[in-house]
Every structure is written in C-alpha cells, then in structure tokens.
Design an enzyme around this catalytic site. Structure first.
Site, short mmCIF file in Angstrom:
data_model
loop_
_atom_site.label_atom_id
_atom_site.label_comp_id
_atom_site.label_asym_id
_atom_site.label_seq_id
_atom_site.Cartn_x
_atom_site.Cartn_y
_atom_site.Cartn_z
N TYR A 136 0.84 -1.10 0.01
CA TYR A 136 0.01 0.02 -0.20
C TYR A 136 1.14 1.15 -0.06
CZ TYR A 136 -3.97 3.15 1.47
OH TYR A 136 -4.84 3.83 1.49
N ARG A 141 -1.20 8.12 -3.90
CA ARG A 141 -2.54 7.36 -3.22
C ARG A 141 -3.58 7.86 -2.77
NH1 ARG A 141 0.37 4.48 1.78
NH2 ARG A 141 -0.62 6.44 2.89
N ASP A 142 -4.54 6.92 -2.58
CA ASP A 142 -5.90 7.46 -2.11
C ASP A 142 -6.50 8.57 -2.61
OD1 ASP A 142 -8.08 7.04 -0.25
OD2 ASP A 142 -7.35 8.15 1.08
N SER A 148 -5.51 9.26 3.64
CA SER A 148 -4.57 8.38 3.60
C SER A 148 -3.81 8.75 2.49
CB SER A 148 -5.18 6.94 3.45
OG SER A 148 -5.96 6.51 4.63
N ASP A 188 -8.21 -0.08 -2.77
CA ASP A 188 -9.00 1.22 -3.33
C ASP A 188 -8.52 1.71 -4.51
OD1 ASP A 188 -10.48 1.16 -1.02
OD2 ASP A 188 -9.57 3.11 -0.15
N ASP A 365 -9.30 5.50 10.97
CA ASP A 365 -9.44 5.72 9.45
C ASP A 365 -8.93 7.22 9.14
OD1 ASP A 365 -10.40 3.30 8.92
OD2 ASP A 365 -12.30 3.70 9.87
#
Length: 410
Positions: A136, A141-142, A148, A188, A365
């Site tokens: 990850y 990212r995200d 995140s 994701d 989260d």
C-alpha cells in the site's frame, strides 16, 4: 474447490515493536497441491489457448495431516490500551483480541526492511507458516479521498520510488522461499479507476496506478507468494452499473501479466459490510448486492468469463454490527462498529478462500480535526466517531467500542 479447515496453532514472535503494530495471519491448514516451482528465468510469451488457472490456494498444504500455524507479532498498542482503559472488565478481553491476526500494512517504504524480520521469525518455526501483508504505497495514493494520502508523488519521481519499494518487498520474499506470503495489493486503487475518473486526481493518477500495479505483479511472482487485488466492496462495485466495468478492469490487469501469482480479489478491506446479512441494511436499497457474499457471487462469473477465475478473501475485522451507516459510502470510524467474524477458511462459498482481518482494529481511519491537512469531510459526518486522531494512529475509544460491540463477543 472446497476448503476444509483443520487445527491451527499460534506462535508469538518476540521482537519488532512498530508504530503500526502488525499482526500476522490466523489460518487453518487445508489440503491442496504443493508449492509450484519458481520460473527458471524471464517469463516466456504465453502461447495461444486458455490461460492457466490462478495458483492454488495459499491456505493449504500438500500433506493432509500437517498443520498450518499462525505467526502473531506483538500488539504493543493493545498492551497500552489495557493500561489506558477505565473498564477492567473490558480490558480483560484485550489480550484475546491481540491473538487474532491482522494483515501487516507496508504503507511507507521505511517499513519494508521489517518484512525480513517477520519472514525470518516465520522461517525459524518448525511448522508451516503464512505471513499476511498489505502492499500500500502507490504514488498519489487514495486519489478520491484525503485521509490516507501517501508519501510518493507522481510529479516527484513517484513511479520510480514505488518500483524501489516493490523491489524491496520482492527481495525479502525471495530470501525466504519456505515461508508462504499472502499479499493484498493496493486497497482502493483499481476500484477508484472504475468509478472515480471524474475526479481529476484519479484521472491524473490512472496511468501511474496501472503501471505500478503491473510492476508489482511482475516482481511479486515468487513461488511462495499469493496475491489478492483489492476489489472494493458490495456498496462500491456491487451496483449493477459497476459490476461489468469492474470485472473488465480486474481481468485486464490480471491478463496483462503472464505467469502472475494473483490468486484472486480481496473485498471489504477496512470496511463494515456483512459477509452474509441476515436482513439487508437500509442503505443497500437499490443495490442487487446487499452483502459481500452476494457481491462475490455476482462478480465471480463475470471475471471468469473474461479469463480471470478469481477466488476471494473477505475482511470481516469491523463487520460485527450492521445498520450503522447513514449512507453506504461512509467509511470513516463508523460509530458503534464491532469486531466481526474471526479469520477462518470455513466459508459459505467455494469462491471464498478465507474470512480475514485486514484492517488493524483500533487504527484510526482519519482525523476529525477540520484544520488538519489530511482532514476528509467523511470523518466529520454524523455516523463517524469523534474526536478522532490522524489516519493510522491508535484510536483508544474506537478500539474499546470494537471490543464492546464485537460479534461474536470476546
């Protein structure tokens, strides 16, 4: 093929406290073929004809009487949680939680060297061991959220940095061929490419995501590793209009790398959906897939028809309580959530290899602090528990709720 669980043992390992306290796996052994031999060199072009099936399940042994054991690393945050709890009766349950293994998240490149320690510990145990990890660290990212966002940026050599990150994981796995590794690849990311290209950040990241994912599949194909691409969840890709585009995306990635080690897909990662809902949650109205089982049964044949005979692992780490969300897309620190079904290979469908815990319970989260750089408005909604720290930090009050509302109870 059907999977028949056998007995398992848990082996603690004495070292490596980390900010993200990783838990290794918890899987009963099964009867399946032995590990295939590694490829002798660069992959050969695939000849015409049907594609070979995915690798056999990693959750099985060639010897039916053998035992597959679990490596559980120290959960230092649980020890701190015991000291911080104001409820002795609740705190008494925390050590049991620490023995339920989660996947270890390698969410920054600085953590990659620690993989060697876990693999060495696993190799030192005189029994069959699986180590579970999450890959990850994509650049940008995200892309459809904020909580995140990662360390690598496409504009700042992010693709090459990511390839170096993957090279480090590949080297560690190659050094311990006797240890089985199960990896969930980039939560994701591909799902965002299915539904969120209208977000310019995701559109800008599309080619980098695909290039980096392909590189990961090319490098992580040692004979002792099994990969599960992340496939969102029922409330994301289970909608009728999303199923075919999702199947096309996953099949394209799978078929784009010959001789890969992709076993299938991981669903419900860090989410809250039931494996098999007793009654549909009101937020599922209009979706033909009301839980993860119905999602898997819907998308599985669509994948197979495109040359990807996928199997699945399903995260149930925070799915103990249902009917909590105001909207199915809400994902941040959902109030009232509880730990869910324990990891097992006793599943309701042959497509499902295992129920697992992928999201480490108690890790936040995303922050509810509206002034924070990584604040995501989802973490400020009515169904999100507040106040909440930054993503990945320990959230004591939330952990206590997960224990309090666990189903089955601890």
């Amino acid at each position: 093929m059907s999977l028949n669980p056998l007995a398992f043992q848990v082996h603690p390992t004495p070292r490596l406290p980390l900010q993200r306290p990783p838990l290794a796996l918890h899987r009963p052994p099964l009867a399946l073929p032995a590990l295939p031999a590694p490829p002798p060199g660069p992959p050969r072009p695939r000849p015409p004809g049907p594609r070979p099936p995915p690798p056999s399940s990693p959750l099985a042994l060639a010897e039916p009487s053998a035992t597959l054991t679990s490596l559980v690393t120290p959960l230092t945050s649980v020890n701190a949680a015991i000291a911080a709890s104001s409820s002795p009766s609740l705190a008494a349950k925390f050590p049991a939680v620490a023995q339920v293994p989660n996947f270890t998240w390698f969410d920054v490149v600085a953590k990659v060297p620690t993989l060697t320690t876990y693999l060495a510990d696993a190799a030192s145990i005189a029994s069959k061991i699986i180590v579970q990890i999450v890959v990850y660290d994509l650049p940008d990212r995200d892309c459809h959220a904020l909580a995140s966002n990662g360390e690598f940026k496409i504009a700042n050599n992010g693709i090459n940095n990511y390839k170096g990150y993957i090279d480090g994981i590949a080297a560690a796995v190659s050094a311990y061929p006797q240890v089985r590794v199960v990896a969930v690849v980039e939560p994701d990311s591909l799902a965002n490419l299915v539904t969120n290209l209208s977000d310019q950040r995701c559109a800008n990241a599309q080619s980098a995501y695909l290039e980096c994912t392909k590189y990961a599949l090319e490098k992580l194909r040692q004979c002792n590793i099994w990969l599960y691409l992340d496939a969102g969840h029922a409330g994301w890709l289970g909608w009728a209009s999303n199923q075919d585009p999702a199947a096309q995306m996953f099949a394209q990635v799978y078929n784009g790398v010959p001789n890969n080690r992709v076993r299938g897909l991981a669903t419900n990662v860090a989410n809250y959906n039931a494996l098999q809902a007793a009654t549909p949650d009101p937020v599922t109205q209009g979706n033909p897939c009301v839980d993860e089982l119905s999602y898997i049964r819907a998308i599985g044949p669509k994948l197979a028809s495109r040359g990807f005979p996928a199997h699945f692992v399903v995260d149930q780490g925070r799915s103990g309580k249902q009917n909590l969300r105001d909207a199915w897309g809400n994902w941040c620190n959902i109030e009232g959530a509880g730990f869910g079904l324990r990891p097992t290979t006793n599943t309701p469908d042959a497509l499902i290899d295992a129920i697992v815990w992928i999201k480490p319970g108690g890790e936040c989260d995303g922050t509810s602090n509206t002034s924070a750089v990584r604040y995501d408005s989802t973490c400020g909604l009515n169904d999100a528990k507040k106040p909440a720290p930054e993503a990945g930090e320990w959230f004591q009050a939330y952990f206590e709720d997960l224990v309090r509302f666990a189903n089955p109870a601890f």
